[in-house]
Scaffold this motif. Structure first.
Motif, PDB file in Angstrom:
ATOM      1  N   THR A  32       0.857  -1.177   0.000  1.00  0.00           N
ATOM      2  CA  THR A  32       0.000   0.000   0.000  1.00  0.00           C
ATOM      3  C   THR A  32       0.899   1.235   0.000  1.00  0.00           C
ATOM      4  O   THR A  32       2.117   1.141   0.220  1.00  0.00           O
ATOM      5  N   CYS A  33       0.288   2.378  -0.210  1.00  0.00           N
ATOM      6  CA  CYS A  33       1.058   3.626  -0.211  1.00  0.00           C
ATOM      7  C   CYS A  33       1.763   3.828   1.132  1.00  0.00           C
ATOM      8  O   CYS A  33       2.932   4.228   1.170  1.00  0.00           O
ATOM      9  N   GLU A  34       1.071   3.563   2.215  1.00  0.00           N
ATOM     10  CA  GLU A  34       1.682   3.719   3.542  1.00  0.00           C
ATOM     11  C   GLU A  34       2.832   2.725   3.743  1.00  0.00           C
ATOM     12  O   GLU A  34       3.857   3.067   4.345  1.00  0.00           O
ATOM     13  N   GLN A  35       2.669   1.520   3.258  1.00  0.00           N
ATOM     14  CA  GLN A  35       3.736   0.528   3.369  1.00  0.00           C
ATOM     15  C   GLN A  35       4.948   0.942   2.538  1.00  0.00           C
ATOM     16  O   GLN A  35       6.078   0.736   2.958  1.00  0.00           O
ATOM     17  N   ILE A  36       4.711   1.529   1.384  1.00  0.00           N
ATOM     18  CA  ILE A  36       5.817   2.001   0.546  1.00  0.00           C
ATOM     19  C   ILE A  36       6.579   3.090   1.285  1.00  0.00           C
ATOM     20  O   ILE A  36       7.811   3.074   1.333  1.00  0.00           O
ATOM     21  N   LYS A  37       5.845   4.032   1.883  1.00  0.00           N
ATOM     22  CA  LYS A  37       6.496   5.095   2.653  1.00  0.00           C
ATOM     23  C   LYS A  37       7.330   4.519   3.791  1.00  0.00           C
ATOM     24  O   LYS A  37       8.442   4.978   4.056  1.00  0.00           O
ATOM     25  N   SER A  38       6.816   3.515   4.434  1.00  0.00           N
ATOM     26  CA  SER A  38       7.540   2.865   5.529  1.00  0.00           C
ATOM     27  C   SER A  38       8.809   2.169   5.020  1.00  0.00           C
ATOM     28  O   SER A  38       9.868   2.243   5.650  1.00  0.00           O
ATOM     29  N   GLU A  39       8.697   1.510   3.881  1.00  0.00           N
ATOM     30  CA  GLU A  39       9.848   0.836   3.274  1.00  0.00           C
ATOM     31  C   GLU A  39      10.913   1.847   2.844  1.00  0.00           C
ATOM     32  O   GLU A  39      12.108   1.588   2.981  1.00  0.00           O
ATOM     33  N   ILE A  40      10.485   2.999   2.332  1.00  0.00           N
ATOM     34  CA  ILE A  40      11.437   4.048   1.950  1.00  0.00           C
ATOM     35  C   ILE A  40      12.175   4.549   3.188  1.00  0.00           C
ATOM     36  O   ILE A  40      13.400   4.712   3.163  1.00  0.00           O
ATOM     37  N   ALA A  41      11.438   4.768   4.266  1.00  0.00           N
ATOM     38  CA  ALA A  41      12.058   5.229   5.522  1.00  0.00           C
ATOM     39  C   ALA A  41      13.062   4.206   6.037  1.00  0.00           C
ATOM     40  O   ALA A  41      14.148   4.569   6.512  1.00  0.00           O
ATOM     41  N   GLU A  42      12.711   2.938   5.939  1.00  0.00           N
ATOM     42  CA  GLU A  42      13.620   1.887   6.397  1.00  0.00           C
ATOM     43  C   GLU A  42      14.891   1.868   5.543  1.00  0.00           C
ATOM     44  O   GLU A  42      16.007   1.741   6.076  1.00  0.00           O
TER      45      GLU A  42
ATOM     46  N   TYR B  99       5.772   4.322  -5.748  1.00  0.00           N
ATOM     47  CA  TYR B  99       4.880   5.266  -5.060  1.00  0.00           C
ATOM     48  C   TYR B  99       4.238   6.209  -6.079  1.00  0.00           C
ATOM     49  O   TYR B  99       3.028   6.435  -6.050  1.00  0.00           O
ATOM     50  N   ASN B 100       5.049   6.720  -6.981  1.00  0.00           N
ATOM     51  CA  ASN B 100       4.527   7.623  -8.016  1.00  0.00           C
ATOM     52  C   ASN B 100       3.627   6.892  -9.017  1.00  0.00           C
ATOM     53  O   ASN B 100       2.608   7.424  -9.447  1.00  0.00           O
ATOM     54  N   LYS B 101       4.023   5.671  -9.382  1.00  0.00           N
ATOM     55  CA  LYS B 101       3.236   4.879 -10.328  1.00  0.00           C
ATOM     56  C   LYS B 101       1.847   4.592  -9.776  1.00  0.00           C
ATOM     57  O   LYS B 101       0.853   4.596 -10.514  1.00  0.00           O
ATOM     58  N   LYS B 102       1.795   4.344  -8.458  1.00  0.00           N
ATOM     59  CA  LYS B 102       0.496   4.070  -7.811  1.00  0.00           C
ATOM     60  C   LYS B 102      -0.265   5.350  -7.501  1.00  0.00           C
ATOM     61  O   LYS B 102      -1.354   5.294  -6.939  1.00  0.00           O
ATOM     62  N   GLN B 103       0.322   6.474  -7.855  1.00  0.00           N
ATOM     63  CA  GLN B 103      -0.276   7.785  -7.628  1.00  0.00           C
ATOM     64  C   GLN B 103      -0.617   8.017  -6.158  1.00  0.00           C
ATOM     65  O   GLN B 103      -1.686   8.486  -5.805  1.00  0.00           O
ATOM     66  N   CYS B 104       0.343   7.647  -5.314  1.00  0.00           N
ATOM     67  CA  CYS B 104       0.210   7.882  -3.878  1.00  0.00           C
ATOM     68  C   CYS B 104       0.516   9.363  -3.603  1.00  0.00           C
ATOM     69  O   CYS B 104       1.221  10.012  -4.344  1.00  0.00           O
ATOM     70  N   GLY B 105       0.024   9.830  -2.484  1.00  0.00           N
ATOM     71  CA  GLY B 105       0.366  11.179  -2.037  1.00  0.00           C
ATOM     72  C   GLY B 105      -0.395  12.178  -2.696  1.00  0.00           C
ATOM     73  O   GLY B 105      -0.606  13.212  -2.929  1.00  0.00           O
TER      74      GLY B 105
END
Length: 92
Positions: free
Chosen positions: A22-32, A86-92
Protein backbone atom coordinates in the motif's frame (compact mmCIF):
# COMPACT_ATOMS: atom_id res chain seq x y z
CA UNK A 1 39.86 -9.65 13.82
CA UNK A 2 37.46 -9.75 10.90
CA UNK A 3 34.52 -9.39 13.26
CA UNK A 4 35.77 -5.87 13.99
CA UNK A 5 34.97 -4.85 10.42
CA UNK A 6 31.83 -2.90 9.68
CA UNK A 7 29.04 -5.03 8.32
CA UNK A 8 26.09 -2.78 7.53
CA UNK A 9 22.91 -4.42 6.34
CA UNK A 10 22.67 -4.65 2.56
CA UNK A 11 19.02 -4.35 1.62
CA UNK A 12 17.33 -6.17 -1.21
CA UNK A 13 16.71 -3.58 -3.89
CA UNK A 14 13.51 -5.31 -4.99
CA UNK A 15 11.26 -7.63 -3.01
CA UNK A 16 8.71 -10.02 -4.48
CA UNK A 17 5.75 -8.35 -2.79
CA UNK A 18 6.68 -4.74 -3.64
CA UNK A 19 3.84 -4.36 -6.13
CA UNK A 20 1.30 -5.39 -3.48
CA UNK A 21 2.43 -2.74 -0.98
CA UNK A 22 0.00 0.00 0.00
CA UNK A 23 1.06 3.63 -0.21
CA UNK A 24 1.68 3.72 3.54
CA UNK A 25 3.74 0.53 3.37
CA UNK A 26 5.82 2.00 0.55
CA UNK A 27 6.50 5.10 2.65
CA UNK A 28 7.54 2.86 5.53
CA UNK A 29 9.85 0.84 3.27
CA UNK A 30 11.44 4.05 1.95
CA UNK A 31 12.06 5.23 5.52
CA UNK A 32 13.62 1.89 6.40
CA UNK A 33 15.92 2.04 3.36
CA UNK A 34 16.96 5.57 4.34
CA UNK A 35 17.78 4.31 7.84
CA UNK A 36 19.96 1.55 6.41
CA UNK A 37 21.75 4.08 4.20
CA UNK A 38 22.42 6.35 7.18
CA UNK A 39 23.73 3.44 9.24
CA UNK A 40 26.08 2.41 6.43
CA UNK A 41 27.35 5.98 6.10
CA UNK A 42 27.96 6.08 9.85
CA UNK A 43 30.12 2.95 9.60
CA UNK A 44 32.40 4.83 7.21
CA UNK A 45 33.32 7.45 9.76
CA UNK A 46 36.51 7.16 11.76
CA UNK A 47 35.72 4.98 14.73
CA UNK A 48 37.89 3.12 17.17
CA UNK A 49 36.92 -0.06 15.42
CA UNK A 50 38.05 1.25 12.03
CA UNK A 51 41.30 2.62 13.44
CA UNK A 52 42.05 -0.72 15.07
CA UNK A 53 41.31 -2.50 11.81
CA UNK A 54 43.64 -0.16 9.97
CA UNK A 55 46.43 -0.63 12.48
CA UNK A 56 46.25 -4.38 12.68
CA UNK A 57 44.76 -5.52 9.42
CA UNK A 58 44.86 -3.04 6.53
CA UNK A 59 42.75 -5.22 4.16
CA UNK A 60 39.95 -5.08 6.75
CA UNK A 61 39.74 -1.33 6.30
CA UNK A 62 39.30 -1.76 2.54
CA UNK A 63 36.70 -4.49 3.13
CA UNK A 64 34.83 -2.15 5.47
CA UNK A 65 34.81 0.59 2.85
CA UNK A 66 33.67 -1.77 0.08
CA UNK A 67 30.94 -3.22 2.28
CA UNK A 68 29.59 0.18 3.28
CA UNK A 69 29.67 1.32 -0.36
CA UNK A 70 27.62 -1.72 -1.39
CA UNK A 71 25.14 -1.13 1.44
CA UNK A 72 24.76 2.57 0.56
CA UNK A 73 24.25 1.83 -3.13
CA UNK A 74 21.66 -0.87 -2.40
CA UNK A 75 19.75 1.37 0.00
CA UNK A 76 19.72 4.23 -2.49
CA UNK A 77 18.55 1.92 -5.29
CA UNK A 78 15.80 0.54 -3.02
CA UNK A 79 14.64 4.07 -2.23
CA UNK A 80 14.57 4.97 -5.93
CA UNK A 81 12.58 1.88 -6.91
CA UNK A 82 10.10 2.44 -4.09
CA UNK A 83 9.71 6.12 -4.96
CA UNK A 84 8.98 5.14 -8.57
CA UNK A 85 6.40 2.62 -7.35
CA UNK A 86 4.88 5.27 -5.06
CA UNK A 87 4.53 7.62 -8.02
CA UNK A 88 3.24 4.88 -10.33
CA UNK A 89 0.50 4.07 -7.81
CA UNK A 90 -0.28 7.79 -7.63
CA UNK A 91 0.21 7.88 -3.88
CA UNK A 92 0.37 11.18 -2.04
Amino acid sequence: MLSACATPHIVETTKLNDNQLTCEQIKSEIAEAKKFEQEARAERKVTGKNVAAALFFIPALFATYANTEEAIDAAKERQEKLTNLYNKKQCG
